[in-house]
Write a protein that holds these residues in place. Structure first.
Motif, PDB file in Angstrom:
ATOM      1  N   TRP A 364      64.616  21.465 172.665  1.00  0.00           N
ATOM      2  CA  TRP A 364      63.308  21.471 173.300  1.00  0.00           C
ATOM      3  C   TRP A 364      63.114  20.201 174.134  1.00  0.00           C
ATOM      4  O   TRP A 364      63.994  19.350 174.212  1.00  0.00           O
ATOM      5  N   ASP A 365      61.914  20.100 174.735  1.00  0.00           N
ATOM      6  CA  ASP A 365      61.683  19.004 175.672  1.00  0.00           C
ATOM      7  C   ASP A 365      60.295  18.401 175.474  1.00  0.00           C
ATOM      8  O   ASP A 365      59.563  18.194 176.435  1.00  0.00           O
ATOM      9  N   PHE A 366      59.936  18.129 174.224  1.00  0.00           N
ATOM     10  CA  PHE A 366      58.682  17.416 173.983  1.00  0.00           C
ATOM     11  C   PHE A 366      58.814  15.991 174.519  1.00  0.00           C
ATOM     12  O   PHE A 366      59.884  15.388 174.429  1.00  0.00           O
ATOM     13  N   PRO A 367      57.742  15.411 175.068  1.00  0.00           N
ATOM     14  CA  PRO A 367      57.831  14.049 175.623  1.00  0.00           C
ATOM     15  C   PRO A 367      58.128  13.024 174.541  1.00  0.00           C
ATOM     16  O   PRO A 367      57.585  13.091 173.427  1.00  0.00           O
ATOM     17  N   THR A 368      58.993  12.074 174.856  1.00  0.00           N
ATOM     18  CA  THR A 368      59.403  11.050 173.888  1.00  0.00           C
ATOM     19  C   THR A 368      58.993   9.638 174.311  1.00  0.00           C
ATOM     20  O   THR A 368      59.405   8.671 173.678  1.00  0.00           O
ATOM     21  N   ASP A 369      58.201   9.540 175.374  1.00  0.00           N
ATOM     22  CA  ASP A 369      57.833   8.210 175.870  1.00  0.00           C
ATOM     23  C   ASP A 369      56.527   7.703 175.264  1.00  0.00           C
ATOM     24  O   ASP A 369      56.000   6.683 175.687  1.00  0.00           O
ATOM     25  N   GLY A 370      56.005   8.412 174.286  1.00  0.00           N
ATOM     26  CA  GLY A 370      54.774   7.995 173.621  1.00  0.00           C
ATOM     27  C   GLY A 370      54.956   7.973 172.119  1.00  0.00           C
ATOM     28  O   GLY A 370      55.818   7.266 171.606  1.00  0.00           O
ATOM     29  N   PRO A 371      54.143   8.743 171.385  1.00  0.00           N
ATOM     30  CA  PRO A 371      54.288   8.809 169.925  1.00  0.00           C
ATOM     31  C   PRO A 371      55.684   9.272 169.516  1.00  0.00           C
ATOM     32  O   PRO A 371      56.355  10.005 170.248  1.00  0.00           O
ATOM     33  N   LYS A 372      56.107   8.834 168.326  1.00  0.00           N
ATOM     34  CA  LYS A 372      57.460   9.131 167.858  1.00  0.00           C
ATOM     35  C   LYS A 372      57.532  10.401 167.015  1.00  0.00           C
ATOM     36  O   LYS A 372      58.611  10.967 166.854  1.00  0.00           O
ATOM     37  N   THR A 373      56.394  10.836 166.441  1.00  0.00           N
ATOM     38  CA  THR A 373      56.400  12.027 165.600  1.00  0.00           C
ATOM     39  C   THR A 373      55.581  13.134 166.244  1.00  0.00           C
ATOM     40  O   THR A 373      54.742  12.894 167.123  1.00  0.00           O
ATOM     41  N   LEU A 374      55.805  14.359 165.765  1.00  0.00           N
ATOM     42  CA  LEU A 374      55.054  15.496 166.293  1.00  0.00           C
ATOM     43  C   LEU A 374      53.580  15.363 165.952  1.00  0.00           C
ATOM     44  O   LEU A 374      52.704  15.694 166.763  1.00  0.00           O
ATOM     45  N   ASN A 375      53.273  14.838 164.758  1.00  0.00           N
ATOM     46  CA  ASN A 375      51.886  14.590 164.382  1.00  0.00           C
ATOM     47  C   ASN A 375      51.231  13.627 165.361  1.00  0.00           C
ATOM     48  O   ASN A 375      50.115  13.869 165.845  1.00  0.00           O
ATOM     49  N   GLY A 376      51.906  12.531 165.683  1.00  0.00           N
ATOM     50  CA  GLY A 376      51.347  11.554 166.618  1.00  0.00           C
ATOM     51  C   GLY A 376      51.137  12.142 167.995  1.00  0.00           C
ATOM     52  O   GLY A 376      50.143  11.844 168.675  1.00  0.00           O
ATOM     53  N   LEU A 377      52.063  12.997 168.427  1.00  0.00           N
ATOM     54  CA  LEU A 377      51.943  13.617 169.744  1.00  0.00           C
ATOM     55  C   LEU A 377      50.732  14.544 169.803  1.00  0.00           C
ATOM     56  O   LEU A 377      49.992  14.568 170.799  1.00  0.00           O
ATOM     57  N   ILE A 378      50.506  15.303 168.723  1.00  0.00           N
ATOM     58  CA  ILE A 378      49.356  16.216 168.684  1.00  0.00           C
ATOM     59  C   ILE A 378      48.054  15.431 168.681  1.00  0.00           C
ATOM     60  O   ILE A 378      47.107  15.768 169.408  1.00  0.00           O
ATOM     61  N   LEU A 379      47.980  14.373 167.870  1.00  0.00           N
ATOM     62  CA  LEU A 379      46.759  13.560 167.808  1.00  0.00           C
ATOM     63  C   LEU A 379      46.475  12.899 169.153  1.00  0.00           C
ATOM     64  O   LEU A 379      45.310  12.803 169.574  1.00  0.00           O
ATOM     65  N   GLU A 380      47.516  12.418 169.834  1.00  0.00           N
ATOM     66  CA  GLU A 380      47.324  11.799 171.146  1.00  0.00           C
ATOM     67  C   GLU A 380      46.809  12.834 172.152  1.00  0.00           C
ATOM     68  O   GLU A 380      45.943  12.539 172.969  1.00  0.00           O
ATOM     69  N   TYR A 381      47.346  14.051 172.077  1.00  0.00           N
ATOM     70  CA  TYR A 381      46.954  15.094 173.027  1.00  0.00           C
ATOM     71  C   TYR A 381      45.504  15.531 172.802  1.00  0.00           C
ATOM     72  O   TYR A 381      44.734  15.686 173.749  1.00  0.00           O
ATOM     73  N   LEU A 382      45.119  15.700 171.539  1.00  0.00           N
ATOM     74  CA  LEU A 382      43.772  16.183 171.229  1.00  0.00           C
ATOM     75  C   LEU A 382      42.741  15.054 171.228  1.00  0.00           C
ATOM     76  O   LEU A 382      41.537  15.316 171.320  1.00  0.00           O
ATOM     77  N   GLU A 383      43.228  13.801 171.075  1.00  0.00           N
ATOM     78  CA  GLU A 383      42.349  12.632 170.986  1.00  0.00           C
ATOM     79  C   GLU A 383      41.345  12.792 169.848  1.00  0.00           C
ATOM     80  O   GLU A 383      40.204  12.321 169.920  1.00  0.00           O
ATOM     81  N   ASP A 384      41.786  13.461 168.797  1.00  0.00           N
ATOM     82  CA  ASP A 384      40.937  13.680 167.631  1.00  0.00           C
ATOM     83  C   ASP A 384      41.822  14.211 166.511  1.00  0.00           C
ATOM     84  O   ASP A 384      42.937  14.684 166.753  1.00  0.00           O
ATOM     85  N   ILE A 385      41.320  14.140 165.281  1.00  0.00           N
ATOM     86  CA  ILE A 385      42.042  14.733 164.159  1.00  0.00           C
ATOM     87  C   ILE A 385      41.592  16.178 164.037  1.00  0.00           C
ATOM     88  O   ILE A 385      40.410  16.445 163.749  1.00  0.00           O
ATOM     89  N   PRO A 386      42.473  17.130 164.263  1.00  0.00           N
ATOM     90  CA  PRO A 386      42.065  18.539 164.290  1.00  0.00           C
ATOM     91  C   PRO A 386      41.889  19.099 162.874  1.00  0.00           C
ATOM     92  O   PRO A 386      42.292  18.481 161.884  1.00  0.00           O
ATOM     93  N   SER A 387      41.322  20.256 162.830  1.00  0.00           N
ATOM     94  CA  SER A 387      41.220  20.985 161.564  1.00  0.00           C
ATOM     95  C   SER A 387      42.291  22.055 161.519  1.00  0.00           C
ATOM     96  O   SER A 387      42.923  22.373 162.542  1.00  0.00           O
ATOM     97  N   ALA A 388      42.522  22.608 160.351  1.00  0.00           N
ATOM     98  CA  ALA A 388      43.514  23.675 160.202  1.00  0.00           C
ATOM     99  C   ALA A 388      43.123  24.865 161.063  1.00  0.00           C
ATOM    100  O   ALA A 388      41.934  25.096 161.353  1.00  0.00           O
ATOM    101  N   ASN A 389      44.139  25.611 161.508  1.00  0.00           N
ATOM    102  CA  ASN A 389      43.986  26.810 162.348  1.00  0.00           C
ATOM    103  C   ASN A 389      43.645  26.486 163.797  1.00  0.00           C
ATOM    104  O   ASN A 389      43.382  27.397 164.587  1.00  0.00           O
ATOM    105  N   THR A 390      43.650  25.198 164.145  1.00  0.00           N
ATOM    106  CA  THR A 390      43.469  24.838 165.551  1.00  0.00           C
ATOM    107  C   THR A 390      44.738  25.203 166.322  1.00  0.00           C
ATOM    108  O   THR A 390      45.851  24.977 165.852  1.00  0.00           O
ATOM    109  N   CYS A 391      44.562  25.766 167.523  1.00  0.00           N
ATOM    110  CA  CYS A 391      45.710  26.163 168.357  1.00  0.00           C
ATOM    111  C   CYS A 391      45.693  25.359 169.656  1.00  0.00           C
ATOM    112  O   CYS A 391      44.624  25.063 170.198  1.00  0.00           O
ATOM    113  N   LEU A 392      46.859  25.038 170.146  1.00  0.00           N
ATOM    114  CA  LEU A 392      46.977  24.319 171.411  1.00  0.00           C
ATOM    115  C   LEU A 392      48.335  24.637 172.021  1.00  0.00           C
ATOM    116  O   LEU A 392      49.230  25.175 171.350  1.00  0.00           O
TER     117      LEU A 392
END
Length: 424
Positions: A364-392
């Motif tokens: 795959w080709d997730f960006p690697t120039d920012g957060p190091k984990t998938l959790n960090g990448l999701i939080l950076e993208y949403l700029e918030d802590i999401p709840s379960a069942n959130t889709c993006l």
């Protein structure tokens, strides 16, 4: 030429055309030679390669010699062809000889020998280098004069002659490795490319993050410490006082077990067996850190940020795995424990997985120039802590958040079959 028979002129013309073909083919063959293979053959004592390498050390002289020879031959051939044409056809023979000679020279003295030389440069360049070297010795004064005139004209025009370098850039070397094909096994190609990539990867990209460190608080109850040491899955364990930032050092399980066997196992004896800490600045490229490990005779170190806070742990094995692959992987290309395929084609992924590992394993080709984990990448993208069942949709992939706890995204579901490249 009036005293020379027409048949003799024809023979002389044929020889001149052959000489023209020789010069044309030699020029292409010499310029097409693989410089790296040439050096290899010359270093192994190949005489033809040695002569060719000597000639190519001054390409300006070599090209000047070939052009002088080729032009002299072609001009002489043109004069003889004109004489033959006038003898056979009178005044109209000049036009006939010019047209015929042009066609003959193009086909037999230019295109054919140059094509042959481009396809098989070594069998032509190595033998012809013997004659070229001899001719260069004879015509060197003339070649020097011509090159001096040429360089003077270039200086008048404001053009500086820059000596070209045969050194390969990193991207060019990468292309060479890719095009090696069957000459280099695919596994070796991957390792070579991984070595080239070491400078583009920093220690924090591969470190074991702070929250995943297996470490022992030396202020814990001694029975708890003893139990943690016995159950340790690692040969070296970090000791600290209350917080990881107050690290004491690493203890080798071999030393701890030896103390246990001698019934000398106490907190004091354990602290005396501790090895001095080795710190690594955050942002250090892997190629630099590999050299530092070797220079300092270390095998692991703690990664610290600009404030001196411990961010994680990097070992020599982690860097070597970037080159040769995971030592713990099986012969079967199965997903890691962090990736669980589902029957519907989706993938349930532990969001703490390193993005580089995820990209490498799944292609795959997730960006690697920012957060190091998938959790960090999701939080950076949403700029918030999401709840379960959130889709993006992230990097083109539809993601469903399954579990969130402790202010972290724990598990997600990714649907690669609905990948949208335009969203990446």
């Amino acid at each position: 030429m009036d005293d020379i028979s027409t048949s003799a002129l024809f023979i002389f013309l044929l020889l001149l055309i052959l000489l023209s073909a020789y010069f044309s083919g030699s020029e292409t063959a010499m310029m097409t030679l693989n410089r790296y293979r040439l050096r290899h053959l010359a270093s192994n004592g190949h005489k033809g390669a040695e002569r060719a390498q000597q000639l190519l050390e001054r390409p300006d002289r070599l090209i000047g010699l070939i052009l002088i020879g080729n032009n002299l031959v072609n001009i002489l051939a043109s004069s003889i062809a004109t004489v033959i044409g006038m003898r056979l056809f009178g005044d109209i023979g000049i036009a006939i000889s010019t047209g015929v000679l042009t066609l003959v020279v193009l086909v037999f003295a230019e295109v054919t020998p140059k094509t042959l030389a481009a396809l098989h440069p070594e069998p032509i360049a190595f033998p012809s280098s013997l004659l070229l070297k001899w001719l260069l010795t004879i015509l060197l004064p003339l070649v020097k004069i011509m090159n001096w005139i040429t360089s003077t004209m270039l200086r008048i025009l404001g053009i500086k002659s820059v000596k070209s370098s045969d050194a390969l850039s990193q991207e060019e070397l990468r292309t060479v490795v890719h095009e090696a094909g069957a000459l280099i096994p695919r596994r070796h190609q991957e390792m070579l490319l991984s070595i080239l990539d070491l400078g583009n990867v920093a220690v924090e990209d591969i470190m074991v993050p702070r929250n995943e460190l297996y470490a022992i608080n030396i202020n814990d109850d001694f029975k708890s410490i003893n139990k943690q040491i016995i159950n340790s899955p690692y040969t070296r364990v970090l000791l600290y006082r209350d917080t990881v930032d107050d690290a004491v050092g690493f203890v080798h399980m071999r030393d701890a077990l030896r103390l246990q066997s001698k019934e000398q196992f106490t907190k004091s004896s354990l602290l005396r067996a501790v090895k001095e800490l080795y710190f690594i600045p955050e942002g250090t490229p892997l190629n630099v850190q590999l050299a530092n490990f070797q220079k300092n005779k270390e095998h692991l170190g703690l990664v610290v940020d600009e404030y001196g806070d411990i961010q994680g742990l990097v070992t020599l094995e982690d860097i070597l795995e970037e080159i040769v692959g995971d030592f713990t992987t099986t012969m079967i290309d199965a997903p890691s424990d962090d990736i669980t395929p589902q029957t519907d084609g989706t993938l349930v992924i532990d969001a703490t997985i390193n993005i580089r590992d995820l990209n490498k394993e799944m292609g795959w080709d997730f960006p690697t120039d920012g957060p190091k984990t998938l959790n960090g990448l999701i939080l950076e993208y949403l700029e918030d802590i999401p709840s379960a069942n959130t889709c993006l949709r992230l990097a083109g992939y539809p993601i469903e958040i399954i579990e969130v706890s402790d202010n972290m995204v724990k598990n997600v579901r990714i649907m690669p079959e609905f990948y949208d490249a335009s969203q990446s």
